[in-house]
Design a protein around this motif. Structure first.
Motif, PDB file in Angstrom:
ATOM      1  N   LEU A 120     -17.481 -18.511  52.695  1.00 24.62           N
ATOM      2  CA  LEU A 120     -16.942 -17.779  52.054  1.00 24.62           C
ATOM      3  C   LEU A 120     -17.591 -16.706  51.124  1.00 24.62           C
ATOM      4  CD1 LEU A 120     -14.547 -20.115  49.652  1.00 24.62           C
ATOM      5  CD2 LEU A 120     -13.905 -18.969  51.546  1.00 24.62           C
ATOM      6  N   PRO A 121     -18.824 -16.895  50.861  1.00 24.90           N
ATOM      7  CA  PRO A 121     -19.601 -15.688  50.227  1.00 24.90           C
ATOM      8  C   PRO A 121     -19.548 -14.541  51.199  1.00 24.90           C
ATOM      9  CG  PRO A 121     -20.768 -17.791  49.773  1.00 24.90           C
ATOM     10  CD  PRO A 121     -19.574 -17.954  50.489  1.00 24.90           C
ATOM     11  N   ASP A 122     -19.839 -14.560  52.317  1.00 24.46           N
ATOM     12  CA  ASP A 122     -19.888 -13.349  53.234  1.00 24.46           C
ATOM     13  C   ASP A 122     -18.475 -12.602  53.325  1.00 24.46           C
ATOM     14  OD1 ASP A 122     -22.660 -13.602  53.452  1.00 24.46           O
ATOM     15  OD2 ASP A 122     -22.362 -14.748  55.331  1.00 24.46           O
ATOM     16  N   LEU A 123     -17.570 -13.661  53.504  1.00 26.12           N
ATOM     17  CA  LEU A 123     -16.108 -13.007  53.679  1.00 26.12           C
ATOM     18  C   LEU A 123     -15.794 -12.276  52.400  1.00 26.12           C
ATOM     19  CD1 LEU A 123     -14.219 -15.911  55.437  1.00 26.12           C
ATOM     20  CD2 LEU A 123     -14.759 -13.518  56.353  1.00 26.12           C
ATOM     21  N   LEU A 124     -15.819 -12.811  51.095  1.00 24.88           N
ATOM     22  CA  LEU A 124     -15.312 -12.165  49.837  1.00 24.88           C
ATOM     23  C   LEU A 124     -16.282 -11.099  49.345  1.00 24.88           C
ATOM     24  CD1 LEU A 124     -14.560 -15.626  47.827  1.00 24.88           C
ATOM     25  CD2 LEU A 124     -13.203 -14.126  49.211  1.00 24.88           C
TER      26      LEU A 124
END
Length: 178
Positions: A41-45
């Motif tokens: 999630l952190p990379d996508l967001l």
């Protein structure tokens, strides 16, 4: 001028199910991205903010509730649907408290999920069931509640419930959390 496609994030560790959902929503004119767990999630967001998210409650050895919390913290306007094979009152309440808009039990199809996207407000006219809850259902809800509290740690859940780990493991084999 063309309208941008709504962005849907699917957080699901079952690759085949995720692909099926993705294809279905792409046919409905959504742009779809996929994450198999909270670690992605952190990379996508950092580069995208989804309009919608479908989050599986049980992700390998982690809880989808952490994803709900992260998505809601990133953008409270994201419509988040939690999808689970074995719904419980405890996890439904926690999902809503953490920012989910709806909580759907599997099997749910694309129509059910898309309908849930449009239902961001509660429904005071939902029918109230007169059926009493069985002991087995109460037990299952308590197990689910404790699993969610312990981050799906079976040993710790068994300890807190005062049961032997193997007993809990047998119960989970009969009715696995998906």
């Amino acid at each position: 001028m063309t309208m941008a496609k709504p962005l849907l994030l699917i957080v699901e560790d079952d690759a085949a199910f995720a692909r099926t959902l993705q294809r279905s929503f792409e046919r409905r004119n959504y742009e779809v991205i996929h994450a198999s767990g909270p670690g992605e999630l952190p990379d996508l967001l950092s580069v995208r903010t989804p309009d919608y998210a479908v989050v599986d409650l049980k992700l390998a050895q982690s809880s989808g509730l952490t994803c709900v919390e992260a998505l809601h913290a990133h953008d409270p306007q994201t419509v988040i649907i939690v999808l689970t094979g074995y719904a419980s009152i405890a996890t439904a309440v926690q999902a809503i408290k953490l920012g989910a808009t709806s909580y759907l039990a599997k099997p749910a199809n694309s129509d059910d999920i898309e309908r849930a996207f449009g239902m961001t407000l509660g429904d005071a006219d939902v029918p109230i069931s007169a059926r009493s809850t069985s002991i087995k259902t109460i037990e299952w809800e308590r197990i689910n509640e404790m699993l969610a509290e312990t981050g799906f740690n079976v040993s710790e859940t068994a300890r807190r419930l005062g049961m032997h780990r193997r007993t809990l493991a047998r119960k989970l084999e009969k009715r696995p959390i998906v």
